[in-house]
Motif scaffolding. Structure first.
Motif, PDB file in Angstrom:
ATOM      1  N   VAL A  80       0.833  -1.207   0.000  1.00  0.00           N
ATOM      2  CA  VAL A  80       0.000   0.000   0.000  1.00  0.00           C
ATOM      3  C   VAL A  80       0.868   1.257   0.000  1.00  0.00           C
ATOM      4  O   VAL A  80       1.727   1.430   0.868  1.00  0.00           O
ATOM      5  N   ALA A  81       0.637   2.127  -0.976  1.00  0.00           N
ATOM      6  CA  ALA A  81       1.305   3.427  -1.048  1.00  0.00           C
ATOM      7  C   ALA A  81       0.308   4.501  -0.635  1.00  0.00           C
ATOM      8  O   ALA A  81      -0.725   4.668  -1.279  1.00  0.00           O
ATOM      9  N   VAL A  82       0.604   5.198   0.449  1.00  0.00           N
ATOM     10  CA  VAL A  82      -0.268   6.263   0.937  1.00  0.00           C
ATOM     11  C   VAL A  82       0.186   7.575   0.307  1.00  0.00           C
ATOM     12  O   VAL A  82       1.317   8.019   0.506  1.00  0.00           O
ATOM     13  N   ALA A  83      -0.690   8.177  -0.489  1.00  0.00           N
ATOM     14  CA  ALA A  83      -0.345   9.421  -1.182  1.00  0.00           C
ATOM     15  C   ALA A  83      -1.613  10.198  -1.459  1.00  0.00           C
ATOM     16  O   ALA A  83      -2.646   9.624  -1.787  1.00  0.00           O
ATOM     17  N   ASN A  84      -1.529  11.515  -1.309  1.00  0.00           N
ATOM     18  CA  ASN A  84      -2.680  12.363  -1.618  1.00  0.00           C
ATOM     19  C   ASN A  84      -2.759  12.694  -3.097  1.00  0.00           C
ATOM     20  O   ASN A  84      -3.761  13.210  -3.571  1.00  0.00           O
ATOM     21  N   GLN A  85      -1.685  12.412  -3.856  1.00  0.00           N
ATOM     22  CA  GLN A  85      -1.705  12.602  -5.292  1.00  0.00           C
ATOM     23  C   GLN A  85      -1.977  11.262  -5.957  1.00  0.00           C
ATOM     24  O   GLN A  85      -1.570  10.213  -5.472  1.00  0.00           O
ATOM     25  N   MET A  86      -2.650  11.319  -7.101  1.00  0.00           N
ATOM     26  CA  MET A  86      -2.960  10.106  -7.852  1.00  0.00           C
ATOM     27  C   MET A  86      -1.701   9.541  -8.495  1.00  0.00           C
ATOM     28  O   MET A  86      -1.072  10.194  -9.324  1.00  0.00           O
ATOM     29  N   LEU A  87      -1.284   8.332  -8.089  1.00  0.00           N
ATOM     30  CA  LEU A  87      -0.167   7.677  -8.751  1.00  0.00           C
ATOM     31  C   LEU A  87      -0.605   7.221 -10.139  1.00  0.00           C
ATOM     32  O   LEU A  87      -1.781   6.997 -10.397  1.00  0.00           O
ATOM     33  N   ASN A  88       0.356   7.077 -11.038  1.00  0.00           N
ATOM     34  CA  ASN A  88       0.071   6.767 -12.429  1.00  0.00           C
ATOM     35  C   ASN A  88      -0.125   5.271 -12.619  1.00  0.00           C
ATOM     36  O   ASN A  88       0.837   4.499 -12.617  1.00  0.00           O
ATOM     37  N   LEU A  89      -1.383   4.833 -12.794  1.00  0.00           N
ATOM     38  CA  LEU A  89      -1.656   3.412 -12.975  1.00  0.00           C
ATOM     39  C   LEU A  89      -1.179   2.932 -14.335  1.00  0.00           C
ATOM     40  O   LEU A  89      -0.818   1.762 -14.490  1.00  0.00           O
ATOM     41  N   THR A  90      -1.174   3.814 -15.345  1.00  0.00           N
ATOM     42  CA  THR A  90      -0.728   3.420 -16.675  1.00  0.00           C
ATOM     43  C   THR A  90       0.744   3.021 -16.651  1.00  0.00           C
ATOM     44  O   THR A  90       1.163   2.100 -17.340  1.00  0.00           O
ATOM     45  N   ARG A  91       1.536   3.694 -15.823  1.00  0.00           N
ATOM     46  CA  ARG A  91       2.968   3.400 -15.732  1.00  0.00           C
ATOM     47  C   ARG A  91       3.282   2.383 -14.648  1.00  0.00           C
ATOM     48  O   ARG A  91       4.422   2.207 -14.266  1.00  0.00           O
ATOM     49  N   ARG A  92       2.247   1.719 -14.128  1.00  0.00           N
ATOM     50  CA  ARG A  92       2.389   0.685 -13.100  1.00  0.00           C
ATOM     51  C   ARG A  92       3.031   1.207 -11.820  1.00  0.00           C
ATOM     52  O   ARG A  92       3.746   0.487 -11.128  1.00  0.00           O
ATOM     53  N   GLU A  93       2.792   2.505 -11.482  1.00  0.00           N
ATOM     54  CA  GLU A  93       3.189   2.983 -10.171  1.00  0.00           C
ATOM     55  C   GLU A  93       2.287   2.363  -9.109  1.00  0.00           C
ATOM     56  O   GLU A  93       2.632   2.338  -7.928  1.00  0.00           O
ATOM     57  N   ALA A  94       1.133   1.890  -9.527  1.00  0.00           N
ATOM     58  CA  ALA A  94       0.214   1.156  -8.661  1.00  0.00           C
ATOM     59  C   ALA A  94      -0.695   0.326  -9.555  1.00  0.00           C
ATOM     60  O   ALA A  94      -0.856   0.619 -10.739  1.00  0.00           O
ATOM     61  N   ASP A  95      -1.275  -0.742  -8.981  1.00  0.00           N
ATOM     62  CA  ASP A  95      -2.211  -1.581  -9.724  1.00  0.00           C
ATOM     63  C   ASP A  95      -3.650  -1.118  -9.519  1.00  0.00           C
ATOM     64  O   ASP A  95      -4.452  -1.134 -10.450  1.00  0.00           O
ATOM     65  N   VAL A  96      -3.955  -0.742  -8.288  1.00  0.00           N
ATOM     66  CA  VAL A  96      -5.316  -0.376  -7.908  1.00  0.00           C
ATOM     67  C   VAL A  96      -5.272   0.934  -7.140  1.00  0.00           C
ATOM     68  O   VAL A  96      -4.399   1.131  -6.291  1.00  0.00           O
ATOM     69  N   ALA A  97      -6.201   1.822  -7.438  1.00  0.00           N
ATOM     70  CA  ALA A  97      -6.318   3.082  -6.701  1.00  0.00           C
ATOM     71  C   ALA A  97      -7.687   3.149  -6.053  1.00  0.00           C
ATOM     72  O   ALA A  97      -8.703   2.863  -6.687  1.00  0.00           O
ATOM     73  N   ILE A  98      -7.714   3.505  -4.774  1.00  0.00           N
ATOM     74  CA  ILE A  98      -8.972   3.725  -4.050  1.00  0.00           C
ATOM     75  C   ILE A  98      -8.981   5.208  -3.714  1.00  0.00           C
ATOM     76  O   ILE A  98      -8.240   5.661  -2.830  1.00  0.00           O
ATOM     77  N   ARG A  99      -9.784   5.953  -4.432  1.00  0.00           N
ATOM     78  CA  ARG A  99      -9.660   7.402  -4.414  1.00  0.00           C
ATOM     79  C   ARG A  99     -10.994   8.122  -4.331  1.00  0.00           C
ATOM     80  O   ARG A  99     -11.970   7.709  -4.951  1.00  0.00           O
ATOM     81  N   PRO A 100     -11.032   9.239  -3.580  1.00  0.00           N
ATOM     82  CA  PRO A 100     -12.198  10.124  -3.648  1.00  0.00           C
ATOM     83  C   PRO A 100     -12.085  10.995  -4.888  1.00  0.00           C
ATOM     84  O   PRO A 100     -11.054  11.627  -5.128  1.00  0.00           O
ATOM     85  N   SER A 101     -13.107  11.020  -5.708  1.00  0.00           N
ATOM     86  CA  SER A 101     -13.060  11.829  -6.926  1.00  0.00           C
ATOM     87  C   SER A 101     -14.453  11.946  -7.529  1.00  0.00           C
ATOM     88  O   SER A 101     -15.199  10.974  -7.571  1.00  0.00           O
ATOM     89  N   ASN A 102     -14.761  13.131  -7.997  1.00  0.00           N
ATOM     90  CA  ASN A 102     -15.982  13.308  -8.781  1.00  0.00           C
ATOM     91  C   ASN A 102     -15.688  13.288 -10.277  1.00  0.00           C
ATOM     92  O   ASN A 102     -16.610  13.328 -11.095  1.00  0.00           O
ATOM     93  N   HIS A 103     -14.388  13.214 -10.629  1.00  0.00           N
ATOM     94  CA  HIS A 103     -13.989  13.170 -12.033  1.00  0.00           C
ATOM     95  C   HIS A 103     -12.784  12.237 -12.173  1.00  0.00           C
ATOM     96  O   HIS A 103     -11.652  12.701 -12.357  1.00  0.00           O
ATOM     97  N   PRO A 104     -12.997  10.914 -12.108  1.00  0.00           N
ATOM     98  CA  PRO A 104     -11.871   9.978 -12.230  1.00  0.00           C
ATOM     99  C   PRO A 104     -11.291   9.986 -13.642  1.00  0.00           C
ATOM    100  O   PRO A 104     -11.990  10.342 -14.597  1.00  0.00           O
ATOM    101  N   PRO A 105     -10.009   9.605 -13.800  1.00  0.00           N
ATOM    102  CA  PRO A 105      -9.382   9.594 -15.132  1.00  0.00           C
ATOM    103  C   PRO A 105     -10.142   8.702 -16.113  1.00  0.00           C
ATOM    104  O   PRO A 105     -10.538   7.584 -15.770  1.00  0.00           O
ATOM    105  N   GLU A 106     -10.334   9.190 -17.333  1.00  0.00           N
ATOM    106  CA  GLU A 106     -11.125   8.459 -18.324  1.00  0.00           C
ATOM    107  C   GLU A 106     -10.406   7.238 -18.879  1.00  0.00           C
ATOM    108  O   GLU A 106     -11.047   6.341 -19.434  1.00  0.00           O
TER     109      GLU A 106
END
Length: 323
Positions: free
Chosen positions: A146-172
């Motif tokens: 688990v990486a704790v970060a307030n910024q969205m890590l880049n899932l496309t670049r495999r900085e993380a596999d899964v993101a659990i995030r508060p957002s009203n506009h998630p990345p398309e």
């Protein structure tokens, strides 16, 4: 002297032609890191090596190729035409490698292996930690990193596999599930002696805790500005857990997620959940990973667990205690 120089240049060109096809991936990696960072120090941090190592490796690459790849100046390192061409090639190679990695990762048959998860400190503390414990008991073959970060890590670049995030506009470019709605209300310490249910305009006379710019909560910032609360802010901090700690100290009032603040017996909810500050909670993953068994297991588990706490996460309404 000039003939000697021309001869040397000719030999250098000849050597470059012999070695041009011998660039390894780590050579392209160095070129891309410098082009992206614009400096040797930035490239060194990205590659996790020393400044001297990047300097030495760049010099070696340029000698082998017989071309200058970067223009040096006080402003940093700017790619030449040759440098930009190689950097573009490196980007294509990197994306191909990441795509292959994601596809291979999708071929596992058993729920085992590692999952890189990114989320916020407040979600981990107030919601996810016990869920992760239950998930590990159910799937002992899966390790959560688990990486704790307030910024969205880049899932496309495999900085993380899964993101659990508060957002009203998630990345398309990601796929995901909207899990529930998170409610936020105004909270303060019991020692302040404030009565729950007071309107916001009455609470403006109290000291307030604001969100620092690194928290990147523009909605909260706009709400505080609209309600003329910025002038009452005596302190700003850049994580929700830190804001909670400051409210707990009695320094002032703050808008906080209900699931986080309601667990503290010394803090009282002063308003109903504020509609303008509500946001959705998303479970996000790169499309190439949706068929991975262990990813699917985590998504299904968290979806059921989080939606089971939907009422708690939405927040309690003071005017309707049973809602």
């Amino acid at each position: 002297m000039q003939k000697r120089t021309v001869k040397q240049a000719s030999q250098l060109h000849s050597n470059a032609e012999k070695t041009r096809s011998h660039l390894a991936w780590n050579d392209f990696e160095v070129i891309l890191a410098i082009a992206t960072a614009g400096s040797l120090s930035g490239a060194a941090r990205a590659l996790r090596v020393s400044h001297a190592t990047v300097f030495r490796r760049l010099g070696d690459i340029e000698r082998r190729l017989g071309v200058i790849l970067f223009e040096r100046s006080r402003a940093g390192y700017r790619p030449t035409l040759a440098g930009e061409e190689l950097a573009d090639t490196a980007r294509i190679m990197e994306e191909a490698a990441l795509t292959a990695e994601r596809k291979v990762a999708g071929r596992d048959l058993e729920p085992s292996g590692e999952i890189w998860v990114t989320t916020t400190d407040s979600l981990l503390m107030g919601l996810l930690a016990p869920m992760f414990t239950q998930f590990q008991l159910r799937y002992p073959g899966i390790i959560l990193d688990v990486a704790v970060a307030n910024q969205m890590l880049n899932l496309t670049r495999r900085e993380a596999d899964v993101a659990i995030r508060p957002s009203n506009h998630p990345p398309e470019n990601l796929i995901g599930r909207r899990l529930t709605t998170i409610g936020q209300a105004v909270y303060g310490h019991r020692s302040l002696g404030l009565t729950p249910g007071l309107p916001i305009d009455i609470l403006t006379s109290q000291p307030w805790i604001g969100a620092g710019p690194r928290l990147q909560d523009s909605v909260l910032d706009q709400w505080m500005g609209y309600n003329e609360l910025k002038a009452s802010s005596v302190y700003r901090v850049d994580t929700l857990v830190s804001i909670l700690s400051t409210v707990r100290s009695g320094m002032g009032l703050a808008a906080l997620p209900c699931y986080l603040a309601d667990e503290d017996p010394d803090i009282i909810q002063l308003t109903d959940p504020i509609p303008e500050l509500c946001y959705d909670l998303w479970l996000l993953v790169h499309p190439d990973l949706r068929g991975v068994v262990r990813i699917h297991a985590l998504m299904d588990f968290l979806t059921e667990a989080i939606r089971g706490q939907e009422q708690r996460l939405a927040g309690r309404w003071l005017s309707q205690p049973n809602k």
